[in-house]
Write a protein that holds these residues in place. Structure first.
Motif, PDB file in Angstrom:
ATOM      1  N   PRO A  19      -0.920  -9.286  13.006  1.00  0.00           N
ATOM      2  CA  PRO A  19      -2.186  -8.589  13.283  1.00  0.00           C
ATOM      3  C   PRO A  19      -2.018  -7.099  13.544  1.00  0.00           C
ATOM      4  O   PRO A  19      -2.873  -6.297  13.156  1.00  0.00           O
ATOM      5  CB  PRO A  19      -2.706  -9.320  14.524  1.00  0.00           C
ATOM      6  CG  PRO A  19      -2.150 -10.690  14.408  1.00  0.00           C
ATOM      7  CD  PRO A  19      -0.792 -10.520  13.803  1.00  0.00           C
ATOM      8  N   LEU A  20      -0.932  -6.712  14.178  1.00  0.00           N
ATOM      9  CA  LEU A  20      -0.713  -5.300  14.464  1.00  0.00           C
ATOM     10  C   LEU A  20      -0.502  -4.509  13.181  1.00  0.00           C
ATOM     11  O   LEU A  20      -0.932  -3.358  13.055  1.00  0.00           O
ATOM     12  CB  LEU A  20       0.502  -5.132  15.376  1.00  0.00           C
ATOM     13  CG  LEU A  20       0.722  -3.746  15.990  1.00  0.00           C
ATOM     14  CD1 LEU A  20      -0.498  -3.307  16.792  1.00  0.00           C
ATOM     15  CD2 LEU A  20       1.950  -3.772  16.886  1.00  0.00           C
ATOM     16  N   LEU A  21       0.127  -5.146  12.196  1.00  0.00           N
ATOM     17  CA  LEU A  21       0.362  -4.479  10.913  1.00  0.00           C
ATOM     18  C   LEU A  21      -0.906  -4.417  10.066  1.00  0.00           C
ATOM     19  O   LEU A  21      -1.058  -3.515   9.243  1.00  0.00           O
ATOM     20  CB  LEU A  21       1.464  -5.199  10.135  1.00  0.00           C
ATOM     21  CG  LEU A  21       2.894  -5.024  10.666  1.00  0.00           C
ATOM     22  CD1 LEU A  21       3.817  -6.064  10.053  1.00  0.00           C
ATOM     23  CD2 LEU A  21       3.404  -3.621  10.371  1.00  0.00           C
ATOM     24  N   SER A  22      -1.793  -5.349  10.267  1.00  0.00           N
ATOM     25  CA  SER A  22      -3.017  -5.389   9.460  1.00  0.00           C
ATOM     26  C   SER A  22      -3.812  -4.098   9.566  1.00  0.00           C
ATOM     27  O   SER A  22      -4.438  -3.647   8.611  1.00  0.00           O
ATOM     28  CB  SER A  22      -3.893  -6.569   9.895  1.00  0.00           C
ATOM     29  OG  SER A  22      -3.232  -7.795   9.648  1.00  0.00           O
ATOM     30  N   GLY A  23      -3.777  -3.473  10.737  1.00  0.00           N
ATOM     31  CA  GLY A  23      -4.504  -2.223  10.932  1.00  0.00           C
ATOM     32  C   GLY A  23      -3.859  -1.017  10.265  1.00  0.00           C
ATOM     33  O   GLY A  23      -4.451   0.064  10.244  1.00  0.00           O
ATOM     34  N   LEU A  24      -2.672  -1.193   9.713  1.00  0.00           N
ATOM     35  CA  LEU A  24      -1.954  -0.087   9.073  1.00  0.00           C
ATOM     36  C   LEU A  24      -2.129  -0.077   7.557  1.00  0.00           C
ATOM     37  O   LEU A  24      -1.722   0.881   6.896  1.00  0.00           O
ATOM     38  CB  LEU A  24      -0.453  -0.161   9.387  1.00  0.00           C
ATOM     39  CG  LEU A  24      -0.036  -0.357  10.842  1.00  0.00           C
ATOM     40  CD1 LEU A  24       1.483  -0.262  10.955  1.00  0.00           C
ATOM     41  CD2 LEU A  24      -0.707   0.642  11.751  1.00  0.00           C
ATOM     42  N   LYS A  25      -2.733  -1.108   7.010  1.00  0.00           N
ATOM     43  CA  LYS A  25      -2.788  -1.273   5.564  1.00  0.00           C
ATOM     44  C   LYS A  25      -3.392  -0.071   4.858  1.00  0.00           C
ATOM     45  O   LYS A  25      -4.471   0.399   5.202  1.00  0.00           O
ATOM     46  CB  LYS A  25      -3.581  -2.532   5.210  1.00  0.00           C
ATOM     47  CG  LYS A  25      -3.482  -2.901   3.732  1.00  0.00           C
ATOM     48  CD  LYS A  25      -4.128  -4.245   3.450  1.00  0.00           C
ATOM     49  CE  LYS A  25      -3.936  -4.633   1.985  1.00  0.00           C
ATOM     50  NZ  LYS A  25      -4.558  -5.941   1.693  1.00  0.00           N
ATOM     51  N   HIS A  26      -2.641   0.443   3.869  1.00  0.00           N
ATOM     52  CA  HIS A  26      -3.039   1.577   3.025  1.00  0.00           C
ATOM     53  C   HIS A  26      -3.248   2.860   3.847  1.00  0.00           C
ATOM     54  O   HIS A  26      -3.987   3.752   3.420  1.00  0.00           O
ATOM     55  CB  HIS A  26      -4.304   1.253   2.227  1.00  0.00           C
ATOM     56  CG  HIS A  26      -4.115   0.110   1.285  1.00  0.00           C
ATOM     57  ND1 HIS A  26      -5.173  -0.601   0.768  1.00  0.00           N
ATOM     58  CD2 HIS A  26      -2.997  -0.470   0.788  1.00  0.00           C
ATOM     59  CE1 HIS A  26      -4.708  -1.568  -0.028  1.00  0.00           C
ATOM     60  NE2 HIS A  26      -3.387  -1.501  -0.034  1.00  0.00           N
TER      61      HIS A  26
END
Length: 251
Positions: A19-26
């Motif tokens: 989930p923490l990485l999901s906010g970094l997408k693109h």
């Protein structure tokens, strides 16, 4: 459905990002680092750099040392990929090389932990597999970012169950591709595995190169020197001017 590391699996077999990485997408991750002896060295300056990056639209910060991480967390709301560069006698790997550094940056407030996942020698002869297993035992909740220099290292890190792979060290190990531009091909090959988010990092100087990495499949892009090390930016301009003097009829 989960794999052996507890990560959820998609129906097609790919890993669902933490989930923490999901906010970094693109998005753009800005590396705010300065070495001792450089003009901007100091935690307060790095915190200001992080704040400026946040204002500019960055989605995360990459930072070195517990001191800088603490200062940045006080100044910025962005998640921090923490690392701790330290050299040990007889070891070549220096990005968060032991559990001591992992623990220190985690306690400083790092949201993610970046570490050397190359085949460079590690302190006490430890393998990367052993190191990852020890981190998982000590900090099972930690989000792990493996810094690699080759395709083989990236694929191996994915096998170890890391949460993200970053091309940080391409060109910085003696056996990896040596070139001035970013290793877009490495990004593309690792991203094509569709197993683990791939962060593009290393020698990204322009927005065009950033976009090229995203188009190659990068989950997010990390840019450091081109944004946060003005002395290196100035050197590139000066070098271009000096080269131009030899060919321009007006100088």
């Amino acid at each position: 459905m989960t794999n052996e590391n507890g990560n959820s699996m998609t129906e097609k077999g790919g890993l669902t990002p933490h989930p923490l990485l999901s906010g970094l997408k693109h998005g753009l991750i800005v590396s705010c680092q300065a070495l001792e002896g450089e003009p901007l060295f100091g935690s307060e300056t790095m915190a200001l750099m992080a704040s400026a990056a946040e204002e500019g639209g960055a989605v995360a910060i990459r930072a070195n040392t517990p001191q800088d991480i603490r200062a940045i967390k006080k100044k910025s709301r962005l998640p921090v990929i923490g690392l701790y560069k330290k050299q040990y006698p007889g070891a070549e790997a220096y990005i968060t090389p032991t559990l001591r550094e992992v623990r220190e940056i985690w306690e400083a407030g790092a949201d993610m932990v970046a570490f050397d996942a190359t085949r460079l020698s590690r302190p006490n002869g430890e393998t990367t597999e052993q190191f990852v297993a020890r981190i998982r035992e000590l900090l099972p909740e930690a989000v792990l970012v493996a810094d690699v220099s080759t395709y083989e290292e990236g694929a191996a890190a994915m096998d170890m169950g890391v949460d993200a792979v970053s091309t940080t060290l391409s060109g910085y190990t003696p056996y990896s591709l040596q070139q001035e531009k970013p290793d877009v091909e490495l990004v593309a090959r690792l991203a094509a595995l569709r197993r683990t988010p791939v962060l593009a990092e290393g020698r990204i100087w322009t927005p065009e190169q950033c976009v090229a990495c995203l188009n190659a499949g990068a989950y997010a892009v990390v840019v450091g020197t081109a944004i946060t090390r003005p002395q290196e930016i100035a050197r590139r301009f000066v070098h271009a001017i000096l080269e131009n003097r030899q060919s321009s009829p007006f100088l």
